[in-house]
Design a protein around this motif. Structure first.
Motif, PDB file in Angstrom:
ATOM      1  N   ASP A 104      -9.708  -2.805  -5.768  1.00 56.71           N
ATOM      2  CA  ASP A 104      -8.946  -1.997  -4.824  1.00 56.71           C
ATOM      3  C   ASP A 104      -9.397  -0.541  -4.925  1.00 56.71           C
ATOM      4  O   ASP A 104      -9.115   0.130  -5.918  1.00 56.71           O
ATOM      5  N   SER A 153       0.835  -1.197   0.000  1.00 52.83           N
ATOM      6  CA  SER A 153       0.000   0.000   0.000  1.00 52.83           C
ATOM      7  C   SER A 153       0.876   1.255   0.000  1.00 52.83           C
ATOM      8  O   SER A 153       1.711   1.408  -0.880  1.00 52.83           O
ATOM      9  N   SER A 171     -14.811   0.473  -7.414  1.00 60.13           N
ATOM     10  CA  SER A 171     -14.440  -0.782  -6.774  1.00 60.13           C
ATOM     11  C   SER A 171     -15.680  -1.537  -6.307  1.00 60.13           C
ATOM     12  O   SER A 171     -15.797  -2.763  -6.490  1.00 60.13           O
ATOM     13  N   TRP A 175       0.890   2.271  -4.819  1.00 62.87           N
ATOM     14  CA  TRP A 175       0.403   3.649  -4.855  1.00 62.87           C
ATOM     15  C   TRP A 175       1.525   4.517  -5.422  1.00 62.87           C
ATOM     16  O   TRP A 175       2.486   4.845  -4.725  1.00 62.87           O
ATOM     17  N   SER A 208       0.078  -3.943  -4.002  1.00 61.24           N
ATOM     18  CA  SER A 208      -0.983  -2.923  -4.010  1.00 61.24           C
ATOM     19  C   SER A 208      -0.373  -1.528  -4.131  1.00 61.24           C
ATOM     20  O   SER A 208      -0.444  -0.705  -3.227  1.00 61.24           O
ATOM     21  N   TYR A 210     -11.834  -2.419   0.480  1.00 57.20           N
ATOM     22  CA  TYR A 210     -10.400  -2.704   0.552  1.00 57.20           C
ATOM     23  C   TYR A 210     -10.150  -4.180   0.847  1.00 57.20           C
ATOM     24  O   TYR A 210      -9.310  -4.822   0.231  1.00 57.20           O
ATOM     25  N   CYS A 253      -5.916   1.721  -4.471  1.00 64.65           N
ATOM     26  CA  CYS A 253      -4.780   1.502  -5.373  1.00 64.65           C
ATOM     27  C   CYS A 253      -5.221   0.652  -6.562  1.00 64.65           C
ATOM     28  O   CYS A 253      -4.788  -0.499  -6.720  1.00 64.65           O
ATOM     29  N   THR A 276      -8.229  -8.532  -3.462  1.00 60.99           N
ATOM     30  CA  THR A 276      -8.425  -7.211  -2.881  1.00 60.99           C
ATOM     31  C   THR A 276      -7.092  -6.692  -2.348  1.00 60.99           C
ATOM     32  O   THR A 276      -6.072  -7.376  -2.393  1.00 60.99           O
ATOM     33  N   HIS A 277      -7.128  -5.485  -1.835  1.00 58.62           N
ATOM     34  CA  HIS A 277      -5.949  -4.763  -1.351  1.00 58.62           C
ATOM     35  C   HIS A 277      -5.099  -5.645  -0.426  1.00 58.62           C
ATOM     36  O   HIS A 277      -5.613  -6.289   0.471  1.00 58.62           O
TER      37      HIS A 277
END
Length: 475
Positions: free
Chosen positions: A406, A198, A241, A224, A222, A299, A409, A433-434
Protein backbone atom coordinates in the motif's frame (compact mmCIF):
# COMPACT_ATOMS: atom_id res chain seq x y z
CA UNK A 1 -9.01 6.01 -1.45
CA UNK A 2 -12.39 6.31 -3.50
CA UNK A 3 -11.39 6.71 -7.12
CA UNK A 4 -14.49 8.34 -8.57
CA UNK A 5 -15.59 11.96 -8.44
CA UNK A 6 -19.21 12.86 -9.08
CA UNK A 7 -20.52 16.27 -10.12
CA UNK A 8 -23.37 17.22 -7.80
CA UNK A 9 -26.64 15.55 -8.79
CA UNK A 10 -29.99 17.29 -8.43
CA UNK A 11 -31.16 15.68 -5.21
CA UNK A 12 -33.67 18.28 -4.13
CA UNK A 13 -32.59 20.52 -7.06
CA UNK A 14 -31.20 23.29 -4.85
CA UNK A 15 -28.40 25.36 -6.33
CA UNK A 16 -25.45 26.82 -4.49
CA UNK A 17 -26.97 30.29 -4.65
CA UNK A 18 -30.34 29.18 -3.29
CA UNK A 19 -28.65 27.36 -0.43
CA UNK A 20 -27.00 30.60 0.59
CA UNK A 21 -30.14 32.70 0.99
CA UNK A 22 -31.83 33.53 4.28
CA UNK A 23 -30.20 33.28 7.69
CA UNK A 24 -30.59 29.97 9.51
CA UNK A 25 -30.30 28.77 13.06
CA UNK A 26 -32.31 25.63 12.51
CA UNK A 27 -31.69 22.16 13.83
CA UNK A 28 -30.40 19.44 11.49
CA UNK A 29 -33.09 17.83 9.35
CA UNK A 30 -33.39 14.73 7.22
CA UNK A 31 -35.41 15.15 4.04
CA UNK A 32 -36.18 12.08 1.98
CA UNK A 33 -35.65 12.19 -1.78
CA UNK A 34 -35.61 9.89 -4.75
CA UNK A 35 -32.35 7.97 -5.15
CA UNK A 36 -30.01 9.27 -7.87
CA UNK A 37 -28.43 6.40 -9.79
CA UNK A 38 -29.34 3.17 -11.50
CA UNK A 39 -30.60 0.81 -8.81
CA UNK A 40 -32.31 -1.51 -11.29
CA UNK A 41 -31.33 -5.05 -10.39
CA UNK A 42 -30.55 -4.19 -6.76
CA UNK A 43 -32.52 -6.63 -4.59
CA UNK A 44 -32.29 -4.59 -1.39
CA UNK A 45 -34.50 -1.78 -0.18
CA UNK A 46 -32.66 1.54 -0.56
CA UNK A 47 -33.99 4.85 0.78
CA UNK A 48 -32.33 8.17 0.00
CA UNK A 49 -32.39 11.66 1.41
CA UNK A 50 -30.41 14.68 2.46
CA UNK A 51 -29.11 15.62 5.87
CA UNK A 52 -29.64 19.39 5.91
CA UNK A 53 -27.34 21.23 8.32
CA UNK A 54 -25.75 24.62 8.82
CA UNK A 55 -22.46 24.95 6.97
CA UNK A 56 -21.04 26.80 9.98
CA UNK A 57 -22.41 25.39 13.20
CA UNK A 58 -23.33 28.02 15.77
CA UNK A 59 -23.58 30.83 13.21
CA UNK A 60 -27.19 32.07 12.88
CA UNK A 61 -26.32 33.51 9.47
CA UNK A 62 -24.91 30.28 8.13
CA UNK A 63 -26.04 28.90 4.80
CA UNK A 64 -27.69 25.50 4.86
CA UNK A 65 -25.96 22.67 3.03
CA UNK A 66 -26.98 19.16 2.03
CA UNK A 67 -25.23 15.89 2.82
CA UNK A 68 -26.53 13.19 0.49
CA UNK A 69 -27.46 9.91 2.21
CA UNK A 70 -28.56 6.43 1.14
CA UNK A 71 -29.89 3.89 3.65
CA UNK A 72 -29.52 0.27 2.54
CA UNK A 73 -31.70 -2.14 4.48
CA UNK A 74 -30.22 -5.49 5.44
CA UNK A 75 -31.13 -8.61 3.51
CA UNK A 76 -31.58 -10.59 6.73
CA UNK A 77 -31.55 -8.14 9.65
CA UNK A 78 -30.25 -9.52 12.90
CA UNK A 79 -31.76 -8.20 16.12
CA UNK A 80 -29.40 -6.16 18.24
CA UNK A 81 -27.02 -5.12 15.47
CA UNK A 82 -26.92 -1.36 14.81
CA UNK A 83 -26.58 0.12 11.32
CA UNK A 84 -23.13 0.60 9.82
CA UNK A 85 -22.21 4.10 8.63
CA UNK A 86 -19.89 3.90 5.60
CA UNK A 87 -17.23 6.60 5.26
CA UNK A 88 -15.64 6.93 1.83
CA UNK A 89 -12.06 7.79 1.06
CA UNK A 90 -10.28 10.47 -0.88
CA UNK A 91 -10.72 12.97 0.56
CA UNK A 92 -12.85 14.09 -2.34
CA UNK A 93 -14.39 10.75 -3.22
CA UNK A 94 -18.00 9.61 -3.24
CA UNK A 95 -19.91 6.80 -1.58
CA UNK A 96 -23.14 7.15 -3.52
CA UNK A 97 -21.72 7.28 -7.05
CA UNK A 98 -20.69 3.63 -6.98
CA UNK A 99 -23.33 2.36 -4.55
CA UNK A 100 -25.54 0.59 -7.12
CA UNK A 101 -22.48 -1.28 -8.38
CA UNK A 102 -21.51 -2.17 -4.80
CA UNK A 103 -24.95 -3.58 -4.08
CA UNK A 104 -24.78 -5.74 -7.21
CA UNK A 105 -21.38 -7.15 -6.21
CA UNK A 106 -21.65 -10.72 -4.96
CA UNK A 107 -18.32 -10.35 -3.16
CA UNK A 108 -19.13 -7.15 -1.27
CA UNK A 109 -22.57 -8.42 -0.36
CA UNK A 110 -20.80 -11.02 1.76
CA UNK A 111 -20.73 -8.35 4.47
CA UNK A 112 -22.45 -5.20 3.16
CA UNK A 113 -26.11 -5.08 4.31
CA UNK A 114 -26.06 -8.81 5.05
CA UNK A 115 -27.47 -8.60 8.57
CA UNK A 116 -27.10 -4.86 9.36
CA UNK A 117 -28.47 -1.81 7.61
CA UNK A 118 -25.71 0.22 5.97
CA UNK A 119 -25.87 4.00 5.71
CA UNK A 120 -23.84 5.70 2.99
CA UNK A 121 -23.16 9.43 2.83
CA UNK A 122 -21.27 11.68 0.48
CA UNK A 123 -19.25 13.79 2.87
CA UNK A 124 -19.93 17.53 2.77
CA UNK A 125 -18.29 19.17 -0.20
CA UNK A 126 -18.37 16.23 -2.58
CA UNK A 127 -20.33 13.61 -4.47
CA UNK A 128 -24.08 14.19 -4.55
CA UNK A 129 -23.90 16.58 -1.59
CA UNK A 130 -24.39 20.33 -2.09
CA UNK A 131 -22.30 22.28 -2.58
CA UNK A 132 -19.84 20.06 -4.41
CA UNK A 133 -16.38 21.63 -4.35
CA UNK A 134 -15.47 20.10 -7.68
CA UNK A 135 -13.09 21.96 -9.99
CA UNK A 136 -13.90 20.95 -13.59
CA UNK A 137 -10.89 20.95 -15.88
CA UNK A 138 -8.35 20.58 -13.06
CA UNK A 139 -6.54 17.28 -12.55
CA UNK A 140 -5.53 15.91 -9.17
CA UNK A 141 -4.19 12.59 -7.91
CA UNK A 142 -3.04 11.32 -4.54
CA UNK A 143 0.43 12.52 -5.53
CA UNK A 144 -0.92 16.05 -5.99
CA UNK A 145 -1.64 18.36 -8.94
CA UNK A 146 0.23 16.89 -11.95
CA UNK A 147 1.18 20.32 -13.32
CA UNK A 148 1.55 23.95 -12.31
CA UNK A 149 -1.49 24.68 -14.48
CA UNK A 150 -3.57 22.23 -12.44
CA UNK A 151 -2.36 23.75 -9.16
CA UNK A 152 -3.29 27.26 -10.32
CA UNK A 153 -6.69 26.04 -11.52
CA UNK A 154 -7.46 24.47 -8.14
CA UNK A 155 -6.49 27.66 -6.30
CA UNK A 156 -8.66 29.78 -8.62
CA UNK A 157 -11.54 27.30 -8.19
CA UNK A 158 -11.37 27.43 -4.39
CA UNK A 159 -11.20 31.21 -4.36
CA UNK A 160 -14.26 31.29 -6.63
CA UNK A 161 -16.14 29.14 -4.12
CA UNK A 162 -15.11 31.56 -1.36
CA UNK A 163 -16.37 34.47 -3.44
CA UNK A 164 -19.76 32.73 -3.61
CA UNK A 165 -19.84 32.57 0.19
CA UNK A 166 -18.57 29.05 0.79
CA UNK A 167 -16.76 28.82 4.11
CA UNK A 168 -13.78 26.60 3.25
CA UNK A 169 -12.93 26.17 6.93
CA UNK A 170 -16.01 23.96 7.32
CA UNK A 171 -15.10 21.15 4.94
CA UNK A 172 -12.88 18.79 6.93
CA UNK A 173 -12.87 15.69 9.12
CA UNK A 174 -14.11 17.40 12.30
CA UNK A 175 -17.14 18.81 10.50
CA UNK A 176 -17.90 15.45 8.88
CA UNK A 177 -17.69 13.83 12.32
CA UNK A 178 -20.37 16.24 13.54
CA UNK A 179 -22.46 15.51 10.44
CA UNK A 180 -22.38 11.82 11.31
CA UNK A 181 -23.60 12.58 14.81
CA UNK A 182 -26.34 14.84 13.47
CA UNK A 183 -27.43 12.05 11.15
CA UNK A 184 -27.46 9.55 13.99
CA UNK A 185 -29.68 11.88 16.02
CA UNK A 186 -32.18 12.81 13.29
CA UNK A 187 -32.57 9.14 12.35
CA UNK A 188 -33.02 8.34 16.07
CA UNK A 189 -30.27 5.72 16.16
CA UNK A 190 -29.06 4.91 19.68
CA UNK A 191 -25.99 3.07 18.35
CA UNK A 192 -24.03 2.93 15.11
CA UNK A 193 -21.02 1.03 13.79
CA UNK A 194 -18.49 2.64 11.45
CA UNK A 195 -16.77 1.26 8.36
CA UNK A 196 -14.18 3.48 6.71
CA UNK A 197 -11.85 2.93 3.80
CA UNK A 198 -8.62 4.81 3.14
CA UNK A 199 -9.16 8.48 4.09
CA UNK A 200 -12.53 7.42 5.46
CA UNK A 201 -10.52 5.98 8.34
CA UNK A 202 -9.22 9.50 8.99
CA UNK A 203 -12.86 10.55 9.38
CA UNK A 204 -13.39 7.66 11.78
CA UNK A 205 -10.44 8.91 13.82
CA UNK A 206 -12.07 12.34 14.03
CA UNK A 207 -15.33 10.75 15.16
CA UNK A 208 -13.56 8.69 17.81
CA UNK A 209 -11.70 11.80 19.02
CA UNK A 210 -14.37 14.52 18.76
CA UNK A 211 -17.80 12.90 18.48
CA UNK A 212 -17.79 9.29 19.72
CA UNK A 213 -21.32 9.23 21.14
CA UNK A 214 -23.25 6.13 20.23
CA UNK A 215 -20.40 4.45 18.33
CA UNK A 216 -20.31 0.75 19.19
CA UNK A 217 -17.59 -0.67 16.90
CA UNK A 218 -15.26 0.54 14.13
CA UNK A 219 -13.60 -1.15 11.15
CA UNK A 220 -10.71 0.66 9.46
CA UNK A 221 -9.85 -0.74 6.03
CA UNK A 222 -6.46 0.54 4.79
CA UNK A 223 -6.02 2.99 7.69
CA UNK A 224 -4.65 6.51 7.44
CA UNK A 225 -3.95 7.79 10.98
CA UNK A 226 -4.02 11.50 11.89
CA UNK A 227 -0.36 11.55 12.91
CA UNK A 228 0.87 10.33 9.52
CA UNK A 229 2.55 12.65 6.99
CA UNK A 230 0.97 12.83 3.54
CA UNK A 231 3.84 14.40 1.59
CA UNK A 232 6.91 14.11 3.81
CA UNK A 233 8.02 10.53 3.29
CA UNK A 234 5.23 10.06 0.75
CA UNK A 235 7.52 9.52 -2.26
CA UNK A 236 9.45 6.85 -0.35
CA UNK A 237 6.22 5.06 0.59
CA UNK A 238 5.36 4.76 -3.10
CA UNK A 239 8.85 3.55 -4.02
CA UNK A 240 8.87 1.04 -1.16
CA UNK A 241 5.51 -0.34 -2.24
CA UNK A 242 6.78 -0.89 -5.79
CA UNK A 243 9.93 -2.50 -4.40
CA UNK A 244 7.79 -5.02 -2.50
CA UNK A 245 5.96 -5.99 -5.68
CA UNK A 246 9.20 -6.30 -7.67
CA UNK A 247 10.75 -8.44 -4.94
CA UNK A 248 7.72 -10.71 -4.98
CA UNK A 249 8.03 -10.99 -8.75
CA UNK A 250 11.69 -11.96 -8.42
CA UNK A 251 10.86 -15.06 -6.35
CA UNK A 252 8.14 -16.32 -8.71
CA UNK A 253 9.90 -18.19 -11.51
CA UNK A 254 7.59 -17.16 -14.34
CA UNK A 255 7.57 -13.50 -13.31
CA UNK A 256 11.33 -13.37 -12.80
CA UNK A 257 11.93 -14.96 -16.21
CA UNK A 258 9.61 -12.57 -18.06
CA UNK A 259 10.74 -9.41 -16.29
CA UNK A 260 14.40 -9.70 -15.21
CA UNK A 261 16.15 -6.99 -13.19
CA UNK A 262 13.02 -4.86 -12.90
CA UNK A 263 14.30 -2.61 -10.14
CA UNK A 264 17.41 -1.37 -11.95
CA UNK A 265 15.61 -1.00 -15.26
CA UNK A 266 12.74 0.98 -13.70
CA UNK A 267 15.25 3.24 -11.96
CA UNK A 268 16.85 3.93 -15.34
CA UNK A 269 13.49 4.85 -16.88
CA UNK A 270 12.67 7.11 -13.93
CA UNK A 271 16.01 8.90 -14.24
CA UNK A 272 15.39 9.48 -17.94
CA UNK A 273 11.91 10.92 -17.35
CA UNK A 274 13.24 13.12 -14.55
CA UNK A 275 15.77 14.57 -17.00
CA UNK A 276 13.00 15.98 -19.17
CA UNK A 277 9.61 15.35 -20.80
CA UNK A 278 9.33 12.27 -22.99
CA UNK A 279 7.60 12.40 -26.37
CA UNK A 280 6.34 8.94 -27.29
CA UNK A 281 3.85 8.13 -30.01
CA UNK A 282 3.35 11.79 -30.73
CA UNK A 283 2.38 12.66 -27.15
CA UNK A 284 4.51 14.24 -24.45
CA UNK A 285 4.63 12.90 -20.90
CA UNK A 286 6.28 14.27 -17.78
CA UNK A 287 7.89 12.83 -14.67
CA UNK A 288 4.69 13.82 -12.82
CA UNK A 289 2.70 11.61 -15.20
CA UNK A 290 4.91 8.59 -14.54
CA UNK A 291 5.02 9.21 -10.78
CA UNK A 292 1.25 9.57 -10.52
CA UNK A 293 0.78 6.40 -12.52
CA UNK A 294 3.17 4.42 -10.31
CA UNK A 295 1.40 5.54 -7.15
CA UNK A 296 -2.02 4.72 -8.56
CA UNK A 297 -0.96 1.36 -10.01
CA UNK A 298 0.64 0.16 -6.80
CA UNK A 299 -2.53 1.06 -4.90
CA UNK A 300 -4.78 -1.30 -6.79
CA UNK A 301 -3.14 -3.32 -9.57
CA UNK A 302 -0.03 -4.88 -8.06
CA UNK A 303 -0.75 -8.19 -9.76
CA UNK A 304 -0.26 -6.64 -13.20
CA UNK A 305 2.35 -4.08 -12.17
CA UNK A 306 5.43 -6.09 -13.29
CA UNK A 307 3.84 -6.63 -16.72
CA UNK A 308 3.00 -2.95 -17.11
CA UNK A 309 6.37 -1.78 -15.79
CA UNK A 310 8.01 -3.98 -18.40
CA UNK A 311 5.90 -2.33 -21.10
CA UNK A 312 7.07 1.08 -19.95
CA UNK A 313 10.69 -0.08 -19.80
CA UNK A 314 10.33 -1.29 -23.39
CA UNK A 315 9.00 2.12 -24.47
CA UNK A 316 5.29 1.30 -24.52
CA UNK A 317 3.51 3.97 -22.48
CA UNK A 318 -0.08 2.73 -22.78
CA UNK A 319 -0.41 2.20 -18.98
CA UNK A 320 0.72 5.77 -18.29
CA UNK A 321 -1.43 7.17 -21.10
CA UNK A 322 -4.53 5.45 -19.72
CA UNK A 323 -3.83 6.90 -16.28
CA UNK A 324 -3.31 10.42 -17.66
CA UNK A 325 -6.74 10.25 -19.29
CA UNK A 326 -8.46 9.38 -15.99
CA UNK A 327 -7.08 11.86 -13.46
CA UNK A 328 -10.33 13.67 -12.72
CA UNK A 329 -11.65 11.27 -10.10
CA UNK A 330 -11.68 13.63 -7.10
CA UNK A 331 -13.72 16.60 -5.99
CA UNK A 332 -10.55 18.70 -5.95
CA UNK A 333 -11.82 21.38 -3.59
CA UNK A 334 -12.92 18.89 -0.97
CA UNK A 335 -9.58 17.09 -1.26
CA UNK A 336 -7.65 20.29 -0.64
CA UNK A 337 -9.79 21.70 2.18
CA UNK A 338 -9.15 18.51 4.14
CA UNK A 339 -5.43 18.31 3.45
CA UNK A 340 -4.85 22.03 4.02
CA UNK A 341 -6.54 21.74 7.43
CA UNK A 342 -5.46 18.32 8.66
CA UNK A 343 -2.22 17.33 6.97
CA UNK A 344 -0.10 19.98 5.25
CA UNK A 345 0.15 22.52 8.12
CA UNK A 346 2.16 19.93 10.04
CA UNK A 347 4.59 19.14 7.19
CA UNK A 348 7.58 20.96 5.68
CA UNK A 349 7.52 21.53 1.93
CA UNK A 350 11.30 21.28 1.58
CA UNK A 351 11.35 17.98 3.50
CA UNK A 352 9.25 16.28 0.79
CA UNK A 353 12.48 15.69 -1.14
CA UNK A 354 14.41 14.38 1.87
CA UNK A 355 15.72 10.85 1.33
CA UNK A 356 14.91 10.77 -2.40
CA UNK A 357 18.37 11.82 -3.62
CA UNK A 358 19.44 8.27 -4.50
CA UNK A 359 15.99 6.95 -5.43
CA UNK A 360 14.80 8.17 -8.85
CA UNK A 361 11.46 6.38 -8.49
CA UNK A 362 10.71 8.33 -5.29
CA UNK A 363 11.88 11.58 -6.91
CA UNK A 364 9.14 11.24 -9.52
CA UNK A 365 6.54 12.20 -6.86
CA UNK A 366 8.39 15.08 -5.18
CA UNK A 367 7.34 18.04 -7.31
CA UNK A 368 3.66 17.10 -7.51
CA UNK A 369 3.50 16.55 -3.75
CA UNK A 370 5.15 19.92 -3.18
CA UNK A 371 2.39 21.48 -5.28
CA UNK A 372 -0.08 20.39 -2.59
CA UNK A 373 1.82 22.71 -0.25
CA UNK A 374 1.64 25.51 -2.80
CA UNK A 375 -2.13 25.21 -3.13
CA UNK A 376 -2.55 25.21 0.65
CA UNK A 377 -0.36 28.30 0.98
CA UNK A 378 -2.70 30.16 -1.37
CA UNK A 379 -6.05 29.44 0.30
CA UNK A 380 -7.53 30.13 3.73
CA UNK A 381 -9.08 27.20 5.57
CA UNK A 382 -9.25 28.91 8.95
CA UNK A 383 -7.40 28.23 12.22
CA UNK A 384 -5.25 25.11 12.51
CA UNK A 385 -5.31 22.88 15.58
CA UNK A 386 -2.53 20.50 16.60
CA UNK A 387 -5.22 18.17 17.89
CA UNK A 388 -5.78 17.11 14.29
CA UNK A 389 -2.27 15.62 14.19
CA UNK A 390 -2.51 13.86 17.54
CA UNK A 391 -2.71 10.05 17.76
CA UNK A 392 -6.14 8.70 18.67
CA UNK A 393 -6.80 7.31 22.11
CA UNK A 394 -10.04 5.39 22.43
CA UNK A 395 -11.62 2.34 24.03
CA UNK A 396 -14.14 1.82 21.21
CA UNK A 397 -13.50 -1.68 19.77
CA UNK A 398 -11.62 -1.17 16.51
CA UNK A 399 -10.52 -3.61 13.84
CA UNK A 400 -7.66 -2.53 11.58
CA UNK A 401 -7.29 -4.21 8.19
CA UNK A 402 -4.08 -3.22 6.42
CA UNK A 403 -2.64 -4.36 3.11
CA UNK A 404 0.93 -5.57 2.86
CA UNK A 405 1.29 -3.53 -0.38
CA UNK A 406 0.00 0.00 0.00
CA UNK A 407 1.82 3.14 -1.21
CA UNK A 408 -0.51 5.49 0.67
CA UNK A 409 -1.40 3.62 3.85
CA UNK A 410 1.45 1.20 4.56
CA UNK A 411 1.02 -1.33 7.37
CA UNK A 412 3.73 0.19 9.57
CA UNK A 413 1.47 3.23 10.06
CA UNK A 414 -1.32 0.95 11.20
CA UNK A 415 0.82 -0.93 13.68
CA UNK A 416 1.99 2.34 15.25
CA UNK A 417 -1.43 4.00 15.33
CA UNK A 418 -3.20 1.01 16.85
CA UNK A 419 -1.28 1.45 20.10
CA UNK A 420 -3.72 4.18 21.13
CA UNK A 421 -6.79 2.03 20.50
CA UNK A 422 -7.47 0.05 23.65
CA UNK A 423 -8.13 -3.61 22.82
CA UNK A 424 -7.82 -3.05 19.07
CA UNK A 425 -7.19 -5.88 16.63
CA UNK A 426 -4.72 -5.49 13.76
CA UNK A 427 -4.83 -7.72 10.69
CA UNK A 428 -2.15 -7.34 8.00
CA UNK A 429 -3.10 -9.22 4.84
CA UNK A 430 -0.22 -10.73 2.85
CA UNK A 431 -0.12 -9.82 -0.87
CA UNK A 432 -3.17 -7.57 -0.47
CA UNK A 433 -3.36 -4.05 -1.87
CA UNK A 434 -5.22 -0.90 -0.82
CA UNK A 435 -8.87 -1.56 -0.01
CA UNK A 436 -8.37 -4.95 1.58
CA UNK A 437 -12.05 -5.94 1.75
CA UNK A 438 -12.46 -5.48 -2.00
CA UNK A 439 -10.31 -8.47 -2.99
CA UNK A 440 -10.02 -10.63 0.13
CA UNK A 441 -12.84 -13.09 0.96
CA UNK A 442 -11.11 -13.71 4.28
CA UNK A 443 -11.16 -10.00 5.14
CA UNK A 444 -14.87 -9.83 4.32
CA UNK A 445 -15.54 -12.78 6.61
CA UNK A 446 -13.51 -11.15 9.37
CA UNK A 447 -15.38 -7.84 9.03
CA UNK A 448 -18.78 -9.46 9.34
CA UNK A 449 -17.80 -11.55 12.33
CA UNK A 450 -16.26 -8.52 14.05
CA UNK A 451 -19.44 -6.48 13.69
CA UNK A 452 -21.45 -9.41 15.03
CA UNK A 453 -19.37 -9.37 18.22
CA UNK A 454 -16.55 -6.79 18.44
CA UNK A 455 -15.54 -8.04 21.88
CA UNK A 456 -14.21 -11.34 20.54
CA UNK A 457 -10.91 -12.01 18.73
CA UNK A 458 -11.41 -12.41 15.00
CA UNK A 459 -10.63 -15.73 13.33
CA UNK A 460 -7.48 -15.30 11.22
CA UNK A 461 -7.22 -18.89 10.05
CA UNK A 462 -8.35 -18.02 6.51
CA UNK A 463 -5.57 -15.48 5.96
CA UNK A 464 -2.73 -16.31 3.55
CA UNK A 465 0.61 -17.23 5.10
CA UNK A 466 3.20 -14.49 5.42
CA UNK A 467 5.39 -16.24 2.82
CA UNK A 468 2.59 -17.05 0.35
CA UNK A 469 3.75 -16.30 -3.21
CA UNK A 470 1.97 -13.52 -5.01
CA UNK A 471 -0.08 -14.23 -8.12
CA UNK A 472 0.74 -12.22 -11.25
CA UNK A 473 -1.03 -11.60 -14.54
CA UNK A 474 1.08 -11.83 -17.68
CA UNK A 475 -1.43 -11.16 -20.47
Amino acid sequence: MSRLSWIAAALGALTLSSLGGAAHAAAPQFKRTACAGDYKGVDLKVECGNLVVDETRGDPKSRRIKVAVAIVHAAQPKAGLPPVVFLHGGPGGSALAGLPRTLKSKALREFVAADQDWIYLDQRGGGQSEPNLDCPGANLTDAGPPSEKDARAIVACLKAFQAKGVNLSRYNAVEVAQDVQDLRKVLKLPLIDLFGGSYGTRIEAAIQTHAPQGVRAVVQDSPWPPEADWTVGGPAMVSNSIDIVMAKCAVVAECAKRYPDLKAKLAGVAARWLAGPQTIGGKTYTADDLGGYLMDASYFTAGVLPRDLWKIIQGEVAPVAAFVESRDYYSEGQFMTHLCKEEIPFEDRSAVATGTETDPVARLMVVSMQRIHDVCAAIDVGPISKVEQAPVKTAIPTLFLAAEIDPGCPPDLTRAAAKGYQGSQVVIVTNATHGVSRNSPCARKIIRSFFQDPTQPVDRSCLPAADAPMGFTYK
